[in-house]
Design a protein around this motif. Structure first.
Motif, short mmCIF file in Angstrom:
data_model
loop_
_atom_site.label_atom_id
_atom_site.label_comp_id
_atom_site.label_asym_id
_atom_site.label_seq_id
_atom_site.Cartn_x
_atom_site.Cartn_y
_atom_site.Cartn_z
N ALA A 22 0.83 -1.21 0.00
CA ALA A 22 0.00 0.00 0.00
C ALA A 22 0.87 1.26 0.00
N GLU A 23 1.95 1.26 0.78
CA GLU A 23 2.84 2.42 0.85
C GLU A 23 3.57 2.64 -0.46
N GLN A 24 4.01 1.58 -1.10
CA GLN A 24 4.84 1.68 -2.30
C GLN A 24 4.04 1.60 -3.60
N LYS A 25 2.77 1.32 -3.51
CA LYS A 25 1.92 1.18 -4.70
C LYS A 25 2.49 0.15 -5.67
N ALA A 26 2.99 -0.94 -5.15
CA ALA A 26 3.56 -2.06 -5.91
C ALA A 26 4.90 -1.73 -6.57
N ASN A 27 5.41 -0.52 -6.37
CA ASN A 27 6.72 -0.18 -6.92
C ASN A 27 7.80 -0.89 -6.11
N GLY A 28 8.77 -1.41 -6.79
CA GLY A 28 9.88 -2.04 -6.10
C GLY A 28 9.64 -3.49 -5.73
N PHE A 29 8.58 -4.11 -6.23
CA PHE A 29 8.34 -5.52 -5.98
C PHE A 29 8.64 -6.31 -7.25
N SER A 30 9.24 -7.47 -7.07
CA SER A 30 9.51 -8.34 -8.21
C SER A 30 9.22 -9.78 -7.82
N PHE A 31 9.05 -10.62 -8.82
CA PHE A 31 8.75 -12.03 -8.64
C PHE A 31 9.92 -12.83 -9.18
N GLU A 32 10.46 -13.72 -8.36
CA GLU A 32 11.61 -14.52 -8.80
C GLU A 32 11.42 -15.98 -8.42
N ILE A 33 11.54 -16.85 -9.40
CA ILE A 33 11.45 -18.29 -9.16
C ILE A 33 12.81 -18.77 -8.68
N LEU A 34 12.81 -19.44 -7.53
CA LEU A 34 14.06 -19.96 -6.97
C LEU A 34 14.33 -21.39 -7.41
N GLU A 35 13.26 -22.19 -7.49
CA GLU A 35 13.44 -23.60 -7.86
C GLU A 35 12.14 -24.14 -8.44
N GLU A 36 12.26 -24.90 -9.51
CA GLU A 36 11.12 -25.52 -10.16
C GLU A 36 11.13 -27.02 -9.90
N LEU A 37 9.91 -27.59 -9.87
CA LEU A 37 9.76 -29.03 -9.70
C LEU A 37 8.61 -29.50 -10.58
N LYS A 38 8.90 -30.46 -11.43
CA LYS A 38 7.86 -31.02 -12.30
C LYS A 38 7.14 -32.13 -11.53
N ARG A 39 5.81 -32.08 -11.60
CA ARG A 39 5.01 -33.12 -10.92
C ARG A 39 5.14 -34.42 -11.69
N GLY A 40 5.45 -35.49 -10.95
CA GLY A 40 5.59 -36.80 -11.57
C GLY A 40 4.25 -37.33 -12.05
N GLU A 41 4.29 -38.16 -13.08
CA GLU A 41 3.07 -38.68 -13.68
C GLU A 41 2.23 -39.48 -12.70
N THR A 42 2.87 -40.20 -11.80
CA THR A 42 2.13 -41.03 -10.84
C THR A 42 2.03 -40.38 -9.46
N GLN A 43 2.53 -39.19 -9.34
CA GLN A 43 2.56 -38.49 -8.05
C GLN A 43 1.19 -37.86 -7.74
N SER A 44 0.70 -38.10 -6.53
CA SER A 44 -0.57 -37.49 -6.14
C SER A 44 -0.35 -36.01 -5.84
N ALA A 45 -1.44 -35.27 -5.79
CA ALA A 45 -1.36 -33.84 -5.47
C ALA A 45 -0.77 -33.65 -4.07
N ALA A 46 -1.16 -34.50 -3.14
CA ALA A 46 -0.64 -34.39 -1.77
C ALA A 46 0.86 -34.65 -1.71
N GLU A 47 1.33 -35.64 -2.45
CA GLU A 47 2.76 -35.94 -2.50
C GLU A 47 3.53 -34.78 -3.12
#
Length: 120
Positions: free
Chosen positions: A73-98
């Motif tokens: 609210a103070e910065q009106k979204a100025n100075g914020f960025s989004f950065e992905i630190l690590e990606e993980l692909k969901r396995g074909e047999t992996q449940s959502a909970a896993e």
């Protein structure tokens, strides 16, 4: 007209099937407040969805997370960025909970790595 309706249904069905069969990429990301040198760390089952929400929040002036609300609210979204630190692909047999458990484990590792940082 009737043919168009059948085509629309087929298209919608195909779209749903494509969505179900898409490659699911989750991971860990940070929203950086570069003006105050603070980080908000989180994990997501769908990284692209989280990035899209962030970009929408920037455009509309809405906040992406309650923890960031005051600074946002103070910065009106100025100075914020989004950065992905690590990606993980969901396995074909992996449940959502896993998959969620795996992402939470990776998030904890990143919390340890960022222990000296100024976190929200």
């Amino acid at each position: 007209m009737e043919g168009d309706s059948l085509m629309d249904k087929k298209t919608k069905k195909e779209i749903r099937e494509d969505y179900k069969e898409r490659e699911v990429i989750g991971g860990v990301y940070v929203v950086k407040n570069t003006l105050k040198n603070k980080l908000y760390l989180d994990s997501a089952l769908d990284l692209q969805g989280s990035k899209n929400r962030f970009e929408f929040a920037i455009k509309t002036g809405s906040c992406v997370h309650p923890r960031l609300q005051k600074d946002w609210a103070e910065q009106k979204a100025n100075g914020f960025s989004f950065e992905i630190l690590e990606e993980l692909k969901r396995g074909e047999t992996q449940s959502a909970a896993e998959f969620k458990d795996d992402l939470e484990f990776i998030k904890q590792i990143w919390l340890e790595k960022l222990a000296g940082e100024n976190l929200y």
